[in-house]
Design an enzyme around this catalytic site. Structure first.
Site, mmCIF file in Angstrom:
data_model
loop_
_atom_site.group_PDB
_atom_site.id
_atom_site.type_symbol
_atom_site.label_atom_id
_atom_site.label_comp_id
_atom_site.label_asym_id
_atom_site.label_seq_id
_atom_site.Cartn_x
_atom_site.Cartn_y
_atom_site.Cartn_z
ATOM 1 C CG HIS A 1 -3.234 1.444 9.523
ATOM 2 N ND1 HIS A 1 -3.820 2.654 9.838
ATOM 3 C CD2 HIS A 1 -4.193 0.740 8.872
ATOM 4 C CE1 HIS A 1 -5.056 2.678 9.390
ATOM 5 N NE2 HIS A 1 -5.320 1.526 8.808
ATOM 6 C CE LYS B 1 -13.528 5.134 3.414
ATOM 7 N NZ LYS B 1 -12.519 4.339 4.130
ATOM 8 N NE ARG C 1 -10.298 -3.413 11.609
ATOM 9 C CZ ARG C 1 -10.802 -2.302 11.101
ATOM 10 N NH1 ARG C 1 -10.466 -1.152 11.630
ATOM 11 N NH2 ARG C 1 -11.636 -2.312 10.094
ATOM 12 C CB SER D 1 -8.569 5.665 10.347
ATOM 13 O OG SER D 1 -7.391 5.031 9.949
HETATM 14 O O1 PNS Z 1 -8.218 1.832 4.627
HETATM 15 P P1 PNS Z 1 -9.386 1.513 3.741
HETATM 16 O O2 PNS Z 1 -10.264 2.741 3.542
HETATM 17 O O3 PNS Z 1 -10.164 0.320 4.205
HETATM 18 O O4 PNS Z 1 -8.755 1.137 2.311
HETATM 19 C C1 PNS Z 1 -9.594 0.794 1.236
HETATM 20 C C2 PNS Z 1 -8.774 0.609 -0.050
HETATM 21 C C3 PNS Z 1 -7.968 1.842 -0.372
HETATM 22 C C4 PNS Z 1 -7.850 -0.568 0.092
HETATM 23 C C5 PNS Z 1 -9.814 0.323 -1.180
HETATM 24 O O5 PNS Z 1 -10.798 1.302 -1.170
HETATM 25 C C6 PNS Z 1 -9.190 0.286 -2.565
HETATM 26 O O6 PNS Z 1 -8.582 -0.699 -2.938
HETATM 27 N N1 PNS Z 1 -9.365 1.385 -3.322
HETATM 28 C C7 PNS Z 1 -8.855 1.528 -4.665
HETATM 29 C C8 PNS Z 1 -9.981 1.444 -5.709
HETATM 30 C C9 PNS Z 1 -10.324 -0.003 -5.969
HETATM 31 O O7 PNS Z 1 -9.525 -0.756 -6.516
HETATM 32 N N2 PNS Z 1 -11.523 -0.408 -5.516
HETATM 33 C C10 PNS Z 1 -11.980 -1.761 -5.581
HETATM 34 C C11 PNS Z 1 -12.906 -1.964 -6.728
HETATM 35 S S1 PNS Z 1 -14.356 -0.971 -6.696
#
Ligand code: PNS
Length: 158
Positions: A17, A41, A90, A128
């Site tokens: 990150h 989560k 990745r 993570s």
């Molecule tokens: O580090 P991560 O867990 O892969 O991040 C995921 C994240 C936070 C980028 C994603 O879950 C997100 O954009 N969450 C906000 C809610 C949202 O807009 N979801 C997409 C439509 S369901």
């Protein structure tokens, strides 16, 4: 001013990150690192702890802001007038999901573009979840997460 958002759970922030953060901050005038509340989560660190940790390891970056957001990323990008969402890739396995999210975010907020940044090779295996598993099993976290937060992670996993 060109503002970009780098969203994620960052539970905890990894060197992968951090690599994306440094490289993005070089490209954009203002980088918002947006820590998701993500109710689906069960996080190891609270949002406040995650923000604190990221602030601690990005002190040297001048054009960065660490925030939290709840709700849709597309809405948050609109609220902050950010035209670019940054996602780290990745491996090819990340692509399918991230491609879907990019199309979804574009349909929810047509003013945003998702920009995929290839992770540096050293971190292509890193996540993570992997960090938490290694930490929980007593493995060495050096090189995987920023050095100043290794003890905090170990304490949490005790
Ligand atoms: O580090 P991560 O867990 O892969 O991040 C995921 C994240 C936070 C980028 C994603 O879950 C997100 O954009 N969450 C906000 C809610 C949202 O807009 N979801 C997409 C439509 S369901």
């Amino acid at each position: 001013m060109k503002t970009a958002i780098y969203p994620g759970s960052f539970d905890p922030v990894t060197n992968g990150h951090l690599d994306i953060i440094h490289r993005s901050a070089e490209i954009f005038d203002h980088l918002i690192v947006a820590v998701s509340v993500n109710r689906s989560k069960r996080p190891l660190f609270t949002v406040e702890e995650r923000i604190h940790v990221i602030e601690k390891v990005t002190k040297d970056i001048k054009n960065i802001e660490i925030v939290t957001f709840d709700g849709l990323l597309a809405d948050y990008a609109k609220k902050r007038d950010a035209k670019v969402i940054i996602k780290g890739l990745r491996a090819v396995s990340d692509f399918e999901y991230e491609f879907q999210m990019a199309l979804l975010n574009k349909s929810l907020n047509p003013n945003t573009e998702t920009l995929f940044m290839a992770t540096s090779q050293n971190y292509s295996f890193l996540s993570s979840s992997i960090v938490k598993e290694i930490g929980a099993l007593g493995g060495d976290l050096n090189g995987l997460v920023p050095e100043p937060i290794i003890d905090e992670i170990k304490q949490k996993l005790k």
